[in-house]
Design an enzyme around this catalytic site. Structure first.
Site, short mmCIF file in Angstrom:
data_model
loop_
_atom_site.label_atom_id
_atom_site.label_comp_id
_atom_site.label_asym_id
_atom_site.label_seq_id
_atom_site.Cartn_x
_atom_site.Cartn_y
_atom_site.Cartn_z
N ASP A 18 -13.42 -1.71 2.34
CA ASP A 18 -13.40 -0.60 3.28
C ASP A 18 -12.13 0.21 3.00
O ASP A 18 -11.04 -0.34 2.95
CB ASP A 18 -13.39 -1.14 4.72
CG ASP A 18 -13.57 -0.04 5.75
OD1 ASP A 18 -14.53 -0.12 6.52
OD2 ASP A 18 -12.76 0.90 5.78
N ASP A 120 -17.32 4.90 3.32
CA ASP A 120 -16.13 4.27 2.72
C ASP A 120 -16.25 2.75 2.68
O ASP A 120 -15.25 2.05 2.65
CB ASP A 120 -14.87 4.70 3.49
CG ASP A 120 -14.68 3.95 4.79
OD1 ASP A 120 -15.68 3.53 5.39
OD2 ASP A 120 -13.51 3.79 5.21
N GLU A 121 -17.48 2.24 2.68
CA GLU A 121 -17.69 0.79 2.83
C GLU A 121 -18.77 0.29 1.90
O GLU A 121 -19.83 0.92 1.81
CB GLU A 121 -18.24 0.58 4.23
CG GLU A 121 -17.43 -0.21 5.17
CD GLU A 121 -18.25 -0.43 6.43
OE1 GLU A 121 -18.68 -1.56 6.63
OE2 GLU A 121 -18.46 0.53 7.19
#
Ligand code: TTP
Ligand code: MG
Length: 356
Positions: A18, A120-121
């Site tokens: 993340d 973002d993961e």
């Protein structure tokens, strides 16, 4: 850096990555003179009168109590000296694609599996790779930093749940590896809020059972959790033990691009709402086309009324960007049902997803 133990036993080995304060980190690297200053990305604060919300804040701004989804007016009051920036979706999509490519390449190189779950993961399944976890993880972090000048936090554990909690454990720029035999020691002292899926409501109900930490939760019999929470109780019982039956799904083409707008004043003016919707569609399609995505399957419209009740409506078929007019027509059909003369709208959003 906390490393519980390596290498891990032969069990599932899941990595979760993340990015740290993602939108704000992109802005920092674009503007190095912002370094060290509190940055808030989101709606225009308008000197404290703005009506939108915070998308994210960097770690300096978080020290003032600012966080995602907080009203921007409140963020302004907490830290009027912060740098307030609008959401630059195109920049974040570009950085995200580049980071995801680093992870996809790693998965390919080690014959692992990759799944992106947010902008973002992402998860990697490294179970059958025989990779040296510490050096592989350090390499991923190094490559992301060298290429994009932003930091990532990574967690590794025997399930998606444990990996996700581990990646959050030492943010920012964290690296936490939890081996199967250490799962319980790792989870027990944590607040139950660290378990994804436990929000304020479940927290309140659990506090009625004297449950604050994962260790407390583990003492509650499964039958009682089932009585109180139904099926969700079973998953609480399992989560407290790090058990998560999900597997990495390798569908790499699931992705969405969206934009939303909070009106200055709540409105039921069809003209105002439609022109805003068309602008959102134009921006989203431009971002998609910049990223070379020409086809997608689902269009979603989101509407939040003045009373904050939020609704979405979606339609799936095969859409392609050259057909912008068709896309506008479908979006309009979806929106139409929400335009009620006696209900003012606060926010509208437009999203496309599932590229083919
Ligand atoms: P997160 O990963 O939840 O947050 P983050 O990357 O900003 O911070 P952290 O270091 O804690 O991971 O979300 C990723 C991005 O998604 C975030 O930078 C902005 C956006 N976002 C919103 O726009 N609204 C929200 O409510 C949240 C939670 C995130
Ligand atoms: Mg993040």
């Amino acid at each position: 850096m906390l490393v519980y133990h390596i290498p891990m036993d032969k069990q599932n080995i899941i990595l979760h990555m993340d990015l740290d304060a993602f939108f704000a980190s992109c802005e920092e690297r674009e503007n190095p003179h912002f370094l060290g200053k509190p940055i808030v990305v989101g709606a225009d604060p308008k000197g404290g009168k703005g009506r939108g919300v915070v998308s994210t804040a960097n770690y300096s701004a978080r020290k003032f109590g600012i966080h995602s989804a907080m009203p921007i007016s409140q963020a302004w009051r907490l830290c009027p000296g912060a740098i307030f920036l609008p959401v630059n979706g195109r920049l974040y999509s570009r950085v995200s694609s580049s980071v995801m490519n680093i992870l996809k390449d790693t998965a390919r190189e080690y014959k692992g599996k990759f799944e992106q779950v947010g902008i973002d993961e992402a998860y990697l399944d490294l179970t059958d790779t025989g990779a040296s976890l510490l050096s592989l993880t350090k390499n991923i972090k190094k490559e992301i930093y060298e290429k994009e000048k932003i930091t990532a936090s990574i967690g590794i554990g025997p399930s998606m749940l444990v990996a996700k909690i581990a990646s959050d454990f030492q943010k920012p720029d964290g690296l936490t590896i939890v081996k199967p035999g250490d799962v319980q020691n790792f989870l027990d002292p944590l607040s139950i809020r660290k378990i994804p899926g436990i929000g304020p409501k479940t927290e309140r109900l659990l506090s009625g059972l004297q449950v604050q930490t994962v260790a407390d939760l583990r003492k509650i019999p499964q039958s009682l959790l089932y009585e109180e929470f139904g099926q969700h109780g079973i998953s609480l019982y399992e989560s407290a033990r790090g058990v998560d039956h999900r597997l990495i799904s390798e569908e790499t083409d699931t992705k969405s691009i969206s934009e939303e707008h909070t009106f200055e004043h709540d409105t039921n003016s069809a003209q105002k709402i439609l022109s805003t919707l068309f602008l959102l569609i134009k921006n989203v399609l431009k971002t998609a086309s910049d990223e070379d995505y020409k086809n997608f399957r689902t269009i979603t419209i989101k509407v939040r009324y003045a009373d904050f009740k939020t609704h979405t409506k979606a339609q799936s078929e095969n859409y392609s960007i050259p057909d912008a007019e068709h896309i506008e027509k479908i979006a309009l059909q979806l929106l139409w049902k929400f335009l009620l003369p006696n209900k003012k709208i606060r926010l509208i959003g437009f999203r496309i997803n599932k590229f083919t």
